[in-house]
Design a protein around this motif. Structure first.
Motif, mmCIF file in Angstrom:
data_model
loop_
_atom_site.group_PDB
_atom_site.id
_atom_site.type_symbol
_atom_site.label_atom_id
_atom_site.label_comp_id
_atom_site.label_asym_id
_atom_site.label_seq_id
_atom_site.Cartn_x
_atom_site.Cartn_y
_atom_site.Cartn_z
ATOM 1 N N ASP A 1 -86.550 28.028 -22.934
ATOM 2 C CA ASP A 1 -87.202 27.710 -24.356
ATOM 3 C C ASP A 1 -87.336 26.241 -24.522
ATOM 4 O O ASP A 1 -86.202 25.565 -24.136
ATOM 5 C CB ASP A 1 -86.584 28.536 -25.317
ATOM 6 N N GLY B 1 -95.495 26.194 -22.644
ATOM 7 C CA GLY B 1 -96.579 26.771 -21.864
ATOM 8 C C GLY B 1 -96.518 26.808 -20.525
ATOM 9 O O GLY B 1 -97.583 27.318 -19.831
ATOM 10 N N ASP C 1 -94.531 28.494 -18.483
ATOM 11 C CA ASP C 1 -93.718 29.657 -17.915
ATOM 12 C C ASP C 1 -94.162 30.168 -16.741
ATOM 13 O O ASP C 1 -93.538 30.710 -15.784
ATOM 14 C CB ASP C 1 -93.633 30.628 -19.155
ATOM 15 N N SER D 1 -90.410 37.487 -25.406
ATOM 16 C CA SER D 1 -91.086 37.612 -26.696
ATOM 17 C C SER D 1 -91.974 36.603 -27.108
ATOM 18 O O SER D 1 -92.920 36.205 -26.166
ATOM 19 C CB SER D 1 -89.827 37.467 -27.749
ATOM 20 N N ARG E 1 -89.422 31.510 -36.142
ATOM 21 C CA ARG E 1 -89.054 32.169 -37.288
ATOM 22 C C ARG E 1 -87.413 31.642 -37.510
ATOM 23 O O ARG E 1 -86.815 30.867 -36.718
ATOM 24 C CB ARG E 1 -88.648 33.639 -36.934
ATOM 25 N N GLN F 1 -85.291 34.971 -42.868
ATOM 26 C CA GLN F 1 -86.294 35.353 -43.637
ATOM 27 C C GLN F 1 -87.093 36.093 -42.714
ATOM 28 O O GLN F 1 -87.128 36.015 -41.347
ATOM 29 C CB GLN F 1 -87.331 34.310 -44.147
HETATM 30 N N1 LIG Z 1 -85.139 36.591 -38.692
HETATM 31 C C1 LIG Z 1 -86.376 37.083 -38.329
HETATM 32 N N2 LIG Z 1 -86.334 37.873 -37.147
HETATM 33 C C2 LIG Z 1 -87.552 38.449 -36.962
HETATM 34 C C3 LIG Z 1 -88.788 38.271 -37.544
HETATM 35 C C4 LIG Z 1 -88.611 37.211 -38.776
HETATM 36 O O1 LIG Z 1 -89.778 36.973 -39.377
HETATM 37 N N3 LIG Z 1 -87.277 36.853 -39.020
HETATM 38 N N4 LIG Z 1 -89.881 38.534 -37.115
HETATM 39 C C5 LIG Z 1 -90.075 39.537 -36.067
HETATM 40 C C6 LIG Z 1 -91.076 39.806 -35.270
HETATM 41 S S1 LIG Z 1 -92.478 40.615 -35.968
HETATM 42 C C7 LIG Z 1 -91.286 39.266 -34.157
HETATM 43 S S2 LIG Z 1 -92.620 39.192 -33.170
HETATM 44 C C8 LIG Z 1 -89.834 38.641 -33.325
HETATM 45 C C9 LIG Z 1 -90.065 37.357 -32.768
HETATM 46 O O2 LIG Z 1 -88.921 36.824 -31.926
HETATM 47 P P1 LIG Z 1 -89.052 35.593 -31.164
HETATM 48 O O3 LIG Z 1 -90.218 35.673 -30.245
HETATM 49 O O4 LIG Z 1 -87.730 35.569 -30.524
HETATM 50 O O5 LIG Z 1 -89.156 34.338 -32.263
HETATM 51 P P2 LIG Z 1 -90.123 33.176 -32.292
HETATM 52 O O6 LIG Z 1 -89.266 32.316 -33.367
HETATM 53 O O7 LIG Z 1 -91.199 33.431 -32.946
HETATM 54 O O8 LIG Z 1 -90.358 32.514 -30.872
HETATM 55 C C10 LIG Z 1 -89.313 32.584 -29.891
HETATM 56 C C11 LIG Z 1 -89.112 31.366 -29.178
HETATM 57 O O9 LIG Z 1 -90.290 30.851 -28.558
HETATM 58 C C12 LIG Z 1 -90.059 29.533 -28.014
HETATM 59 N N5 LIG Z 1 -91.331 28.846 -27.405
HETATM 60 C C13 LIG Z 1 -92.474 28.498 -27.928
HETATM 61 N N6 LIG Z 1 -93.167 27.904 -26.983
HETATM 62 C C14 LIG Z 1 -92.583 28.459 -25.861
HETATM 63 C C15 LIG Z 1 -93.089 28.512 -24.416
HETATM 64 O O10 LIG Z 1 -94.375 27.734 -24.077
HETATM 65 N N7 LIG Z 1 -92.326 28.980 -23.574
HETATM 66 C C16 LIG Z 1 -91.233 29.496 -23.737
HETATM 67 N N8 LIG Z 1 -90.434 30.084 -22.808
HETATM 68 N N9 LIG Z 1 -90.579 29.784 -25.094
HETATM 69 C C17 LIG Z 1 -91.426 29.134 -26.033
HETATM 70 C C18 LIG Z 1 -89.817 28.943 -29.278
HETATM 71 O O11 LIG Z 1 -89.296 27.854 -29.327
HETATM 72 C C19 LIG Z 1 -88.939 30.060 -30.073
HETATM 73 O O12 LIG Z 1 -87.755 29.723 -30.095
HETATM 74 O O13 LIG Z 1 -88.895 38.534 -34.427
HETATM 75 C C20 LIG Z 1 -88.739 39.681 -35.225
HETATM 76 N N10 LIG Z 1 -87.430 39.319 -35.951
#
Ligand SMILES: Nc1nc2c(c(=O)[nH]1)N[C@H]1C(S)=C(S)[C@@H](COP(=O)(O)OP(=O)(O)OC[C@H]3O[C@@H](n4cnc5c(=O)[nH]c(N)nc54)[C@H](O)[C@@H]3O)O[C@H]1N2
Ligand SMILES: Nc1nc2c(c(=O)[nH]1)N[C@H]1C(S)=C(S)[C@@H](COP(=O)(O)OP(=O)(O)OC[C@H]3O[C@@H](n4cnc5c(=O)[nH]c(N)nc54)[C@H](O)[C@@H]3O)O[C@H]1N2
Ligand code: SF4
Ligand SMILES: [Mo]
Length: 886
Positions: free
Chosen positions: A198, A217, A219, A287, A584, A588
């Motif tokens: 990340d 971007g 990965d 994710s 996120r 929230q």
């Molecule tokens: N608290 C909370 N929990 C949730 C949600 C919420 O709204 N709040 N929403 C739910 C939903 S619908 C979803 S889809 C999930 C999403 O869950 P996650 O995908 O875990 O959450 P995000 O914060 O969108 O993004 C994850 C990470 O991707 C990283 N990232 C950004 N660009 C890149 C990159 O190019 N490569 C890599 N490897 N990493 C990168 C970001 O820095 C971020 O830390 O969470 C679910 N859970």
């Protein structure tokens, strides 16, 4: 009530794709007690902070209670007849593709099934897409390319049994907290290693053995390197090779990529590859850092390629694992909610598949080609092609890229219907017809979580006013459009049975999704249905996929997909030197229409922010707590700057949650251009080219009030508190009469005002009281207002004088912003305990203060405070500021 307790009802959490089981007990007068279901296989009794606070979000004050037409109260008969007539009219005049549905991965399977059947089977268009396009589309496309169908192979037990868990673009600690706890439990018991990939140092890095802060971007290049090393080291599984096609091409592509684009050191890459290769039991969780990218589908396949090459799939404790975001993201994929899918994982372009579904539904016509994907769908709304649009259970005016343009398009659409719990959303405010939906605790159905476990959601509260479940509203519109028998549903059980029976018909095409074993489920059995993992066939239930080495391409073999690194699609432009990442926060949920109602959850991070590296902040001449203007090629926003080295220089991060209702100028998607992945159509939401500069505000303010406010100023951001609201404010132009202005904003024309002013400095403090009770207070200063905000927020409804000091009396300690939302333990309290050496470990903080000892969601933050409480997230900077006098 006679005082006897109502029984506890088993249901499923309203939020994330972990799909935790909850036990709900209504108090009979609108209240709801919530605890984790100890018997649910997803969580075994655990809940995170959001699940714990569900009971605080079922209040009715914000609810929409009657259907509305053009802003006026209406009734179901008139409103639904209007919807049916306007859709039918558009179809008659302009054809079925002139209408569209935009739905949600938070719909129940039964709701979703009816929506999809209505659009694809009866209206005869594939113009139904879902917010899953912004979420899971790249994974779906990647799975289909590799496996022949959209299969998540593994199960949660694999996390318990893994020796290495790799988190790629997943902040599991905050977004799937109960799964993260599960990984930590495995780490405790078997020493499972954790690697985080990340660009940001997130809460999930807390216990990581390795954090690879790769360039956004990049990965594909990293996993291509892993693929190359797997091959060079002779780790390709010969047995698995026979079950796959295309390794040579994939390798040839992989070998052409250079790791230079990742920005990682040779040592870091070596360490990662070595750990991955030498550990048999690897689960690679991915994710949105993977999916939300213009190369999202390729990122997915780069990961799948490595698991296929080593045969690490379909076996205990290993496999690629896409964690789903929304509670029924998986269910939406099952019913075919995406514009390019048919139901039951069948293919819309396949005539045999279409025929089978058409016959089963006794449907007039099925579209032969995919419909419009979300971004194109709203483009078609914008250019007038879509003349009637129905948005259900999603808030696209906030969450779509280029949100300002999307909002304009929705507003201009000749006929827009929105089904929501509340009229107070950016999207609902644009509707011609607004339909009151029954909420999570008020309706029944099923959801499928990340590991294919189908769980019941059960109603425990009566729907308020005239609110109705989404399936019921959709079915009635179907009947009113003329398809009486096809939509003659009386219960979710009936819909579920039909769906299960359809999956039995679909099973002849030998796809993965099959719940034929539930096709004869009785109403009573549906009422009692225990969590159950699909497939639920006559002969094979649950468990892992691909353990038999068979995939779902016609030849039964998996495909390697040759992929090459492509940089993010955003153009490099010296005007926009920063790379904006979005995501996120812990407490929230999306656009906060539910989680934002909880004072506890709102206390964690009460204001939208932009994380920026201290070096960049210095270059931009930012001071702590400054507001910053962020600009991209499509829009402009304002955030509070937090200086933190959790982001790399040149990168900034902002959360997605704030809206026109809570912070109109801090809507992140106003900045995100509509760039998509060419295969999946998923928007690139994590790499936006932006500029950042200090907001030159003439004044800054902080307000508390018993009633919500939406002041007409350049920047404001509001959050719930136990007694009302707290609001941050700023404006470019000086205000002449603060007392008059405050009376207007707070709607307190007759309140008694106590003021302390230093006009020469531009500093004002106003307390507005009624009957000697504080109703509102406003603090204005020429620089970010320095106050004990959390303390000040507790002063509403007390005698008005004390608040003017802006600080707690010396005898009272200010707890600071909430870190542990279960027990309401503040940052300052924790820091004090650490500084006094009363707690030197996370467990000791729990023992001394209770913090972190319940749901565990805040444990990574506690650990970070222990390591270096002065550097964590810039929050202590705000704490110091809070202790200053103005
Ligand atoms: N608290 C909370 N929990 C949730 C949600 C919420 O709204 N709040 N929403 C739910 C939903 S619908 C979803 S889809 C999930 C999403 O869950 P996650 O995908 O875990 O959450 P995000 O914060 O969108 O993004 C994850 C990470 O991707 C990283 N990232 C950004 N660009 C890149 C990159 O190019 N490569 C890599 N490897 N990493 C990168 C970001 O820095 C971020 O830390 O969470 C679910 N859970
Ligand atoms: N920049 C950027 N943008 C993103 C993301 C990102 O990481 N970065 N993430 C994307 C992802 S992964 C997702 S999943 C989306 C989420 O985006 P959305 O789905 O648009 O956000 P929500 O706030 O979940 O919207 C749900 C709406 O449904 C309403 N609602 C609640 N319960 C019910 C019900 O039972 N019935 C009905 N009819 N309505 C109900 C709520 O009040 C709310 O208005 O955002 C996407 N947008
Ligand atoms: S992890 Fe939290 S938000 Fe997700 S389902 Fe479980 S309790 Fe709900
Ligand atoms: Mo999502």
């Amino acid at each position: 009530m006679d005082g006897t307790l109502l029984p506890e009802v088993r249901s499923t959490c309203a939020y994330c794709g972990v799909g935790c089981g909850v036990l709900l007990r209504s108090d009979g007068v609108g209240g709801l007690a919530v605890r984790g279901d100890p018997d649910h296989p997803a969580n075994y009794g655990r809940l995170c902070s959001k699940g714990m606070a569900l009971g605080e979000t079922v209040g009715l004050e914000h609810r929409l209670l009657t259907p509305q037409v053009l802003g006026q109260d209406s009734n179901w008969n008139d409103a639904l007849q209007l919807v049916a007539d306007r859709f039918s009219d558009s179809i008659d005049k302009h054809g079925p593709d002139s209408v569209a549905f935009y739905v949600s991965g938070q719909l129940l399977t039964e709701d979703y099934y009816v929506a999809n059947k209505l659009m694809k089977g009866f209206i005869g268009s594939a113009n139904i897409d879902t917010n899953s396009r912004l979420c899971m589309a790249s994974t779906v496309a990647g799975h289909k390319r590799a496996f022949g169908t959209d299969t998540v192979p593994g199960t949660y037990e694999d996390l318990d049994q893994a020796d290495l868990v790799v988190l790629v673009g997943s902040n599991l600690a905050w977004c799937h907290p109960v799964l993260y706890q599960r990984v930590l439990a495995a780490r405790q018991s078997r020493g499972t290693r954790i690697v985080v990939i990340d660009p940001r140092r997130t809460a999930s890095c807390d216990q990581a053995d390795l954090h690879l802060a790769l360039k956004p971007g990049s990965d594909v290049a990293l996993f291509n390197q892993l693929m190359t090393r797997i091959h060079e080291g002779g780790h390709v599984s010969p047995e698995f090779l026979a079950r796959t096609v295309g390794i040579q091409d994939a390798l040839a592509a992989a070998q052409q990529d250079s790791t230079a684009v990742t920005g990682l050191t040779a040592h870091e890459i070596e360490a990662f590859c070595e750990l991955w290769i030498k550990t048999d039991r690897v689960v690679t969780i991915f994710s949105q850092g993977v999916n939300q990218s213009s190369s999202g589908t390729d990122k997915v396949n780069a990961i799948l390629n490595c698991h296929l090459a080593t045969g690490r799939i379909g076996r205990e404790g290993m496999g690629p694992f896409s964690v789903t975001g929304q509670p029924n993201a998986m269910g939406g994929r099952e019913v075919g909610g995406l514009a390019n899918m048919l139901t039951c994982h069948l293919d819309i372009e396949n005539a045999d598949h279409r025929d089978a579904v058409q016959q089963f539904w006794n449907a007039p016509a099925l579209p032969e080609s995919p419909g419009l994907k979300a971004v194109d769908l709203f483009r078609a709304v914008d250019n007038g092609q879509i003349k009637a649009l129905w948005i259900i259970h999603t808030n696209p005016a906030v969450t779509m890229p280029n949100a300002n343009k999307v909002a304009k398009a929705i507003a201009a659409c000749p006929f827009t219907v929105v089904s929501d719990l509340t009229e107070k959303t950016d999207t609902a405010r644009l509707a011609d017809v607004l339909l009151p939906a029954a909420g999570w605790a008020e309706k029944s159905g099923t959801v499928t979580n990340s590991d294919r476990t189908i769980s019941r959601q059960r109603a425990v509260l009566p729907p308020p006013g005239q609110a109705r479940p989404d399936w019921d509203i959709l079915a009635e519109v179907g009947r009113r459009m003329g398809w009486t028998s096809a939509f003659d549903y009386r219960s979710p059980a009936e819909i579920f049975r039909e769906f299960a029976a359809l999956s039995s018909v679909a099973s002849r095409f030998k796809k993965d999704f099959d719940i034929a074993g539930l096709a004869d489920i009785t109403d009573a059995a549906y009422a009692e249905l225990e969590p159950i993992k699909w497939p639920v066939r006559k002969h094979r239930n649950g468990g892992r996929f691909f353990s038999d080495g068979r995939f779902f391409h016609p030849d039964g073999k998996a495909r390697f997909v040759p992929v090459r690194h492509r940089p993010p699609a955003t153009k490099t432009d010296p005007k926009y030197p920063f790379c904006l990442n979005t995501g996120r926060i812990r407490d929230q949920w999306h656009t906060m229409t539910r989680s934002g109602l909880s004072p506890r959850l709102s206390a964690h991070l009460a204001e939208p922010f932009l994380d920026i590296h201290p070096e960049d902040a210095k270059r931009l001449d930012l001071s702590p707590a400054d507001l910053v203007e962020v600009e991209s090629s499509v829009g402009r926003s304002i955030f509070r700057a937090r200086m933190t080295d959790t982001v790399a220089p040149g990168q900034v991060f902002a959360p997605i949650h704030w809206t026109g209702e809570t912070a109109p100028s801090a809507r992140v998607n106003a900045l995100v251009p509509s760039v998509t992945d060419p295969v999946s159509g998923q928007p690139e939401s994590k790499t936006v080219a932006v500029s950042v500069r200090r907001m030159k505000a003439a004044w800054y303010g902080f307000a508390i009030s018993t009633a919500p406010i939406s002041p007409p100023v350049d920047y404001w951001a509001t959050a719930r508190t136990q007694k009302g609201y707290r609001t941050e404010l700023a404006g470019y132009t000086p205000v002449n009469d603060w007392e008059e202005t405050a009376r207007g904003w707070f709607g307190l024309p007759d309140a008694a005002v106590i003021a302390a002013a230093d006009p020469a400095r531009g500093a004002y403090r106003l307390a507005l009281a009624e009957r000697n009770r504080l109703k509102a207070a406003l603090f204005i200063a020429p620089e970010p207002a320095a106050l004990m905000r959390d303390y000040v927020s507790t002063q509403l409804e007390t005698a008005p004088e004390q608040v003017l000091t802006g600080r707690a009396p010396p005898t009272l300690e200010d707890p600071g912003p909430v870190i542990c939302s279960c027990f309401g333990v503040g940052l300052n309290t924790i820091v004090r305990a650490i500084e006094a050496k009363r707690a030197v470990s996370v467990d000791e903080i729990g023992a001394v203060l209770q913090a972190g000892s319940n749901c565990g969601s805040c444990r990574p933050e506690l650990a970070a405070l222990l390591t270096d409480h002065s550097a964590y997230g810039g929050r202590t900077v705000q704490r110091e500021l809070q202790c200053d006098t103005m």
